[in-house]
Design a protein around this motif. Structure first.
Motif, PDB file in Angstrom:
ATOM      1  N   SER A 135       0.817  -1.213   0.000  1.00  0.00           N
ATOM      2  CA  SER A 135       0.000   0.000   0.000  1.00  0.00           C
ATOM      3  C   SER A 135       0.852   1.265   0.000  1.00  0.00           C
ATOM      4  O   SER A 135       0.325   2.364  -0.196  1.00  0.00           O
ATOM      5  N   GLY A 136       2.148   1.144   0.195  1.00  0.00           N
ATOM      6  CA  GLY A 136       3.068   2.276   0.148  1.00  0.00           C
ATOM      7  C   GLY A 136       4.453   1.811  -0.262  1.00  0.00           C
ATOM      8  O   GLY A 136       4.730   0.595  -0.308  1.00  0.00           O
ATOM      9  N   PRO A 137       5.365   2.747  -0.558  1.00  0.00           N
ATOM     10  CA  PRO A 137       6.701   2.387  -1.060  1.00  0.00           C
ATOM     11  C   PRO A 137       7.694   1.989   0.026  1.00  0.00           C
ATOM     12  O   PRO A 137       8.752   2.579   0.172  1.00  0.00           O
ATOM     13  N   ALA A 138       7.339   0.978   0.796  1.00  0.00           N
ATOM     14  CA  ALA A 138       8.239   0.470   1.831  1.00  0.00           C
ATOM     15  C   ALA A 138       7.733  -0.893   2.288  1.00  0.00           C
ATOM     16  O   ALA A 138       6.541  -1.201   2.165  1.00  0.00           O
ATOM     17  N   LYS A 139       8.622  -1.705   2.835  1.00  0.00           N
ATOM     18  CA  LYS A 139       8.234  -3.028   3.289  1.00  0.00           C
ATOM     19  C   LYS A 139       7.369  -2.985   4.542  1.00  0.00           C
ATOM     20  O   LYS A 139       6.775  -4.001   4.918  1.00  0.00           O
ATOM     21  N   SER A 140       7.307  -1.832   5.194  1.00  0.00           N
ATOM     22  CA  SER A 140       6.489  -1.706   6.399  1.00  0.00           C
ATOM     23  C   SER A 140       5.005  -1.551   6.068  1.00  0.00           C
ATOM     24  O   SER A 140       4.156  -1.650   6.958  1.00  0.00           O
ATOM     25  N   PHE A 141       4.677  -1.321   4.791  1.00  0.00           N
ATOM     26  CA  PHE A 141       3.280  -1.179   4.402  1.00  0.00           C
ATOM     27  C   PHE A 141       2.634  -2.551   4.191  1.00  0.00           C
ATOM     28  O   PHE A 141       3.315  -3.538   3.915  1.00  0.00           O
ATOM     29  N   ALA A 142       1.328  -2.569   4.302  1.00  0.00           N
ATOM     30  CA  ALA A 142       0.579  -3.819   4.149  1.00  0.00           C
ATOM     31  C   ALA A 142       0.629  -4.322   2.710  1.00  0.00           C
ATOM     32  O   ALA A 142       0.690  -3.536   1.766  1.00  0.00           O
ATOM     33  N   VAL A 143       0.604  -5.636   2.561  1.00  0.00           N
ATOM     34  CA  VAL A 143       0.601  -6.266   1.240  1.00  0.00           C
ATOM     35  C   VAL A 143      -0.821  -6.253   0.682  1.00  0.00           C
ATOM     36  O   VAL A 143      -1.756  -6.722   1.325  1.00  0.00           O
ATOM     37  N   LYS A 144      -0.986  -5.696  -0.523  1.00  0.00           N
ATOM     38  CA  LYS A 144      -2.293  -5.636  -1.168  1.00  0.00           C
ATOM     39  C   LYS A 144      -2.429  -6.634  -2.312  1.00  0.00           C
ATOM     40  O   LYS A 144      -3.529  -7.027  -2.671  1.00  0.00           O
TER      41      LYS A 144
END
Length: 214
Positions: free
Chosen positions: A75-84
């Motif tokens: 959901s954002g440009p980093a691995k900390s964001f949720a996988v969509k």
């Protein structure tokens, strides 16, 4: 007699590849005709070549293959964001825009797809180390903190029996010992949450704080 040549293309292709394709088609056409390649037609090819080289690769290529197994789109440009979304190796994806985020194997570019999520550019075969299309405007590599839930009332000591705690305590309306922590909690649950909680709630004998086991 004119001939039609059908040629299947597989992305990605450079402008030079497309120009070579034009020359190939013209060569085949000239070979089947008695008319040689004219200077005017050659100038036309050079003009087409100059136009192709001025175009962005993102315009020339509609999709780019995933080059690793099970690549996550977040959901954002980093691995900390949720996988969509998750893309399999070899799947062609379109890139709507690009932005910078957390680095993956030394590459901090992230590609936004039509699924409205971001995939690390390191795992996408774009044919170039760098931006190939416009930058995303709203992207941020830091997830927005979740908003705290609104408390059902102000944080203050508004317990109705606080002024009489030094006197004979007695029992409150919820069958708890006044000025005890259990009385305070019962009052808050009733007053702010609207739950009619008391010492015999749902048949249970909850007891007072002084009866709790150590």
């Amino acid at each position: 007699m004119s001939q039609i040549y059908v040629i299947h293309l597989h992305s990605p292709h450079s402008p030079q590849d497309l120009f070579s394709l034009l020359v190939l088609v013209e060569t085949k056409a000239s070979a089947s005709s008695s008319t040689p390649l004219s200077p005017i037609r050659m100038h036309l090819f050079l003009l087409i070549f100059s136009l192709l080289t001025s175009l962005s690769p993102a315009i020339l290529v509609s999709a780019y293959p995933i080059k690793a197994d099970s690549v996550n789109c977040r959901s954002g440009p980093a691995k900390s964001f949720a996988v969509k979304q998750t893309y399999a190796k070899g799947k062609d994806i379109s890139i709507t825009c690009q932005t910078t985020g957390t680095s993956v194997k030394g590459n901090n570019i992230w590609d936004k797809t039509p699924d409205n999520c971001y995939v690390a550019d390191y795992y996408v075969k774009t044919g170039k180390d760098g931006f190939i299309t416009k930058k995303c405007e709203e992207a941020s590599s830091t997830p927005k903190p979740s908003q705290p839930k609104k408390l059902p009332g102000p944080i203050k000591n508004d317990y109705p029996y606080k002024s009489s705690c030094s006197a004979n305590k007695g029992i409150d309306p919820w069958n708890y010992l006044r000025c005890s922590c259990t009385s305070f909690v019962a009052w808050r649950v009733n007053k702010r949450l609207g739950i009619k909680f008391h010492n015999k709630w749902r048949g249970a004998d909850w007891g007072n704080a002084n009866e709790c086991g150590g």
